[in-house]
Structure formats: structure tokens, C-alpha cells
Design an enzyme around this catalytic site. Structure first.
Site, short mmCIF file in Angstrom:
data_model
loop_
_atom_site.label_atom_id
_atom_site.label_comp_id
_atom_site.label_asym_id
_atom_site.label_seq_id
_atom_site.Cartn_x
_atom_site.Cartn_y
_atom_site.Cartn_z
N SER A 56 149.68 20.57 -63.17
CA SER A 56 149.44 22.06 -63.78
C SER A 56 148.45 21.98 -64.56
O SER A 56 147.87 22.99 -65.11
CB SER A 56 150.95 22.34 -64.38
OG SER A 56 151.63 21.49 -64.53
N HIS B 127 148.95 23.96 -56.89
CA HIS B 127 149.78 24.13 -57.96
C HIS B 127 150.99 25.43 -57.48
O HIS B 127 150.46 26.41 -57.41
CB HIS B 127 149.27 24.66 -59.06
CG HIS B 127 149.96 24.56 -60.35
ND1 HIS B 127 149.92 25.59 -61.39
CD2 HIS B 127 151.13 23.89 -60.80
CE1 HIS B 127 150.59 25.58 -62.20
NE2 HIS B 127 151.55 24.49 -61.76
N GLU C 238 148.24 28.21 -56.68
CA GLU C 238 147.11 28.13 -57.32
C GLU C 238 146.17 27.08 -56.43
O GLU C 238 146.89 25.93 -56.28
CB GLU C 238 146.90 27.82 -58.53
CG GLU C 238 147.14 28.94 -59.48
CD GLU C 238 147.41 28.66 -60.98
OE1 GLU C 238 146.76 29.54 -61.63
OE2 GLU C 238 148.00 27.57 -61.48
N ASN D 158 148.72 28.81 -66.19
CA ASN D 158 149.14 28.01 -67.36
C ASN D 158 148.10 28.24 -68.63
O ASN D 158 148.51 28.20 -69.63
CB ASN D 158 149.42 26.52 -66.96
CG ASN D 158 150.67 26.11 -66.43
OD1 ASN D 158 151.51 27.09 -66.51
ND2 ASN D 158 150.71 25.14 -65.77
N1 CAA Z 1 168.32 31.93 -51.03
C1 CAA Z 1 167.45 32.91 -50.79
N2 CAA Z 1 167.04 33.92 -51.72
C2 CAA Z 1 167.40 33.67 -53.02
C3 CAA Z 1 168.51 32.33 -53.31
C4 CAA Z 1 168.78 31.45 -52.37
N3 CAA Z 1 169.47 30.67 -52.40
N4 CAA Z 1 168.76 32.48 -54.50
C5 CAA Z 1 168.19 33.68 -55.31
N5 CAA Z 1 167.46 34.40 -54.05
C6 CAA Z 1 166.86 35.71 -54.25
C7 CAA Z 1 167.77 36.70 -54.70
O1 CAA Z 1 168.46 37.33 -53.59
C8 CAA Z 1 166.84 37.74 -55.26
O2 CAA Z 1 166.09 38.48 -54.03
P1 CAA Z 1 165.91 39.96 -54.29
O3 CAA Z 1 164.88 40.10 -55.29
O4 CAA Z 1 165.19 40.29 -52.81
O5 CAA Z 1 167.32 40.43 -54.55
C9 CAA Z 1 165.62 36.83 -55.87
O6 CAA Z 1 165.66 35.50 -55.19
C10 CAA Z 1 165.98 36.40 -57.31
O7 CAA Z 1 167.19 35.48 -57.46
P2 CAA Z 1 168.58 36.16 -58.41
O8 CAA Z 1 168.74 37.78 -58.65
O9 CAA Z 1 169.62 35.33 -58.19
O10 CAA Z 1 167.88 35.52 -59.73
P3 CAA Z 1 167.33 36.40 -60.91
O11 CAA Z 1 167.02 37.68 -60.61
O12 CAA Z 1 168.03 35.87 -61.98
O13 CAA Z 1 165.64 35.64 -60.59
C11 CAA Z 1 164.18 33.83 -61.23
C12 CAA Z 1 165.61 34.11 -61.08
C13 CAA Z 1 163.59 34.12 -59.88
C14 CAA Z 1 164.21 32.34 -61.57
C15 CAA Z 1 163.69 34.99 -62.32
O14 CAA Z 1 164.22 34.69 -63.25
C16 CAA Z 1 161.98 34.51 -62.42
O15 CAA Z 1 161.18 35.09 -61.94
N6 CAA Z 1 161.91 33.83 -63.89
C17 CAA Z 1 160.67 33.57 -64.07
C18 CAA Z 1 160.34 32.40 -63.39
C19 CAA Z 1 158.72 31.77 -63.74
O16 CAA Z 1 158.26 32.28 -64.56
N7 CAA Z 1 158.33 30.68 -63.09
C20 CAA Z 1 157.29 30.15 -63.47
C21 CAA Z 1 157.34 28.96 -64.48
S1 CAA Z 1 155.71 28.21 -64.86
C22 CAA Z 1 155.46 27.03 -63.68
O17 CAA Z 1 156.32 26.72 -62.69
C23 CAA Z 1 154.14 26.54 -63.54
C24 CAA Z 1 154.17 25.41 -64.35
O18 CAA Z 1 153.18 24.39 -64.22
C25 CAA Z 1 154.96 25.06 -65.80
#
Ligand code: CAA
Length: 272
Positions: free
Chosen positions: A106, A127, A139, A177
């Protein structure tokens, strides 16, 4: 993140080999994939035959040499340049000259990683974002020596796994990031200086800006250690205060409060 990357690759139909450092970690990673797919089937989001096909495309190993026949390798080891260079040196020796070697870093320099390879033109960054199966972005990072062939292969892979690509230059934090990390660090600073409770900081950004998670919850999700490493690398490069890790973040990492993965971060996950 490795398990998520392996899952989306296998799900797109690519025969995928996952290499882990030991059998216990490998079993945990494959178990995580199985659980995600089983949960998906239970929620009606994944077809049972798609789950079975994805699992059939996956093979686990603890031996890096088993990656020798692969066309594309995505490295997702700890965010440490020495660890990455060591893996790339070995991959450079054992893979075909046409294989594309990608890093999921990252913040580390792809150019520095590529410098360990005898053919740096086949090295680039891919990424991914957490949780990999749900986040739609990848990315693609072109280092100075990255060749057009490697770039096109990586772009095709990202399309085939159903993600959207953003192309970025090789600079710490790339696009996401670069914007996200100062925001997360500021959330810690606000909490540290007593402006508001952690719940109110998180609710502020969730309800006031429509973010799916508040910043302190997101820090627990990404890992406090991971964010701390990224912040240090970005600060080292840019020397700007917005990338400096706040003292509280450093102390939490030293105390082993790493977020969800350790059972405790800003919040307590020991019972979940
Ligand atoms: N199989 C298939 N689909 C699934 C699933 C599974 N096991 N579990 C969940 N889903 C689906 C759900 O059905 C839902 O789909 P719809 O929108 O079509 O209804 C979707 O995925 C979201 O799931 P949930 O409703 O269960 O969960 P949520 O609404 O609480 O969302 C999350 C969870 C996606 C993690 C959300 O909270 C989110 O987007 N959080 C932010 C995450 C983020 O910012 N990530 C980036 C971090 S930075 C990084 O990673 C880079 C780095 O270098 C640090």
C-alpha cells in the site's frame, strides 16, 4: 488480504495457488475463504456451484517453489521492504521470464522492489482493498521500469476478476491511501486530544458523511499496525505532519492492540 486476493482470482476461473509461511496460517486463510463463500450461499449472494467451482480452483502450499509455473503472482507479505525484496528475489529466480510479478503493497516503492528483479519490466503494483471480495477497486501501479506487456496483463486480470482499475504512479500511498491515511491519523489525533468519544467520532463520519464505517472502526478493520507502518513510510517520504503517526497509535501498536485481528483495538472484539 492474501486470502481475499486468492478468492477473487479463483472465483474468476483462474487456477490459483496460495502460498503461506506455515500450514496453520494456510489452513486459516483457506478456512476464511470457505466461510465467506458458505456465508454468501446462506445469504443467497453466492450460488452453491460458484462456491464449489471457486474452491476447486484453489490449491494451498507452504513452498514458494510451487509458484514457479504461475503467469501472475501477487505478493501480499508484511509491509516491510526487506521481507518483500526477499520474496521477489526468489520469485525472480524460479518463475518464467514472462511471468508478471505484482506487489499488493500500500505504500512501499514498487521501483525499489523491482530493482531486486533481473527483469524489472515485469514488476508492478496491484493494490487491493479490504475486504477484497467486496471492495470493487484495484490500484495498478506502474513503476519506472514497468513494461507495457506486464501492465496490460495486470489490467486484463483486474477486469477479469470484476474489479475497476485506477492507475497510479509509484508514490507512497498511491491515490487512496494518500487521502485515507491522513484522515485516519487525524481521527486518532481528535480522539487523543479529547474532542469527542470514539463512538461519536465514528458516528460523526458515518451519519454526517455517509461513510460505511467510522474512522476508528476502519482502523480496527485495516489493522493498527498496518496503518502505523504505512504512515511511517509516507512520513519518511514526504516529511509532512499529516503523515506523522500520533503517539496513541504507536502506543496501541506497542501494546498489541492491533484491531480486530488481535481482539482489541479502539474497540473490544474478544467476544466476537
Ligand atoms: N458473500 C457474498 N456477498 C456478501 C458476503 C458474502 N459472504 N458478505 C456480505 N456480502 C455482501 C452483502 O450481501 C452486501 O451486498 P449488498 O450491498 O448487495 O446488499 C455487501 O456485501 C455488504 O455486506 P454487509 O451488508 O454484510 O456488510 P456491511 O454493509 O456492514 O458492509 C463493508 C461491510 C463492505 C466492510 C462496509 O462496512 C465497508 O465498505 N467498509 C469500509 C471498508 C473500507 O473502507 N475498506 C478499505 C480499507 S483501506 C484498505 O484496505 C487499503 C489499505 O492499504 C489499508
Amino acid at each position: 488480504m492474501g486470502s481475499g486476493i486468492a478468492q477473487v482470482s479463483a472465483n474468476a476461473g483462474f487456477p490459483t495457488t496460495v502460498r503461506e509461511v506455515d500450514q496453520a496460517t494456510l489452513d486459516r486463510g483457506l478456512g476464511r475463504i470457505r466461510k465467506f463463500l458458505d456465508d454468501g450461499v446462506a445469504k443467497g449472494k453466492v450460488q452453491a456451484e460458484d462456491r464449489d467451482r471457486t474452491l476447486a480452483n484453489l490449491k494451498g502450499t507452504t513452498d514458494l517453489s510451487d509458484l514457479a509455473p504461475c503467469d501472475l503472482i501477487v505478493e501480499a507479505v508484511v509491509e516491510n521492504i526487506e521481507a518483500k525484496r526477499e520474496v521477489f528475489q526468489k520469485l525472480d529466480r524460479i518463475t518464467a521470464a514472462t511471468a508478471v510479478l505484482a506487489s499488493n503493497t500500500s505504500s512501499l516503492s514498487i521501483t525499489e522492489i523491482a530493482a531486486t528483479a533481473s527483469r524489472p519490466e515485469r514488476v508492478l503494483g496491484l493494490h487491493f482493498f479490504n475486504p477484497v471480495p467486496l471492495m470493487k477497486l484495484v490500484e495498478i501501479i506502474r513503476a519506472l521500469p514497468t513494461g507495457d506487456g506486464a501492465f496490460e496483463t495486470a489490467k486484463g486480470f483486474v477486469e477479469k476478476i470484476g474489479k475497476t482499475a485506477v492507475v497510479a504512479k509509484d508514490t507512497p500511498g498511491f491515490v487512496v491511501n494518500r487521502l485515507l491515511v491522513p484522515y485516519l491519523l487525524d481521527a486518532v489525533r481528535i480522539y487523543e486530544s479529547g474532542v469527542a468519544s470514539k463512538e461519536d467520532i465514528d458516528n460523526g463520519m458515518k451519519l454526517g458523511c455517509g461513510y460505511p464505517m467510522g474512522p476508528l472502526t476502519l482502523l480496527d478493520f485495516v489493522g493498527l499496525d498496518t496503518t502505523y507502518f504505512i504512515a511511517n513510510i509516507m512520513f519518511e517520504e514526504f516529511r509532512q505532519p499529516q503523515y506523522a503517526a500520533p503517539p496513541l497509535l504507536k502506543r496501541m501498536v506497542l501494546a498489541g492492540y492491533l484491531g480486530r485481528k488481535s481482539g482489541r483495538g479502539f474497540y473490544d472484539y474478544s467476544k466476537s
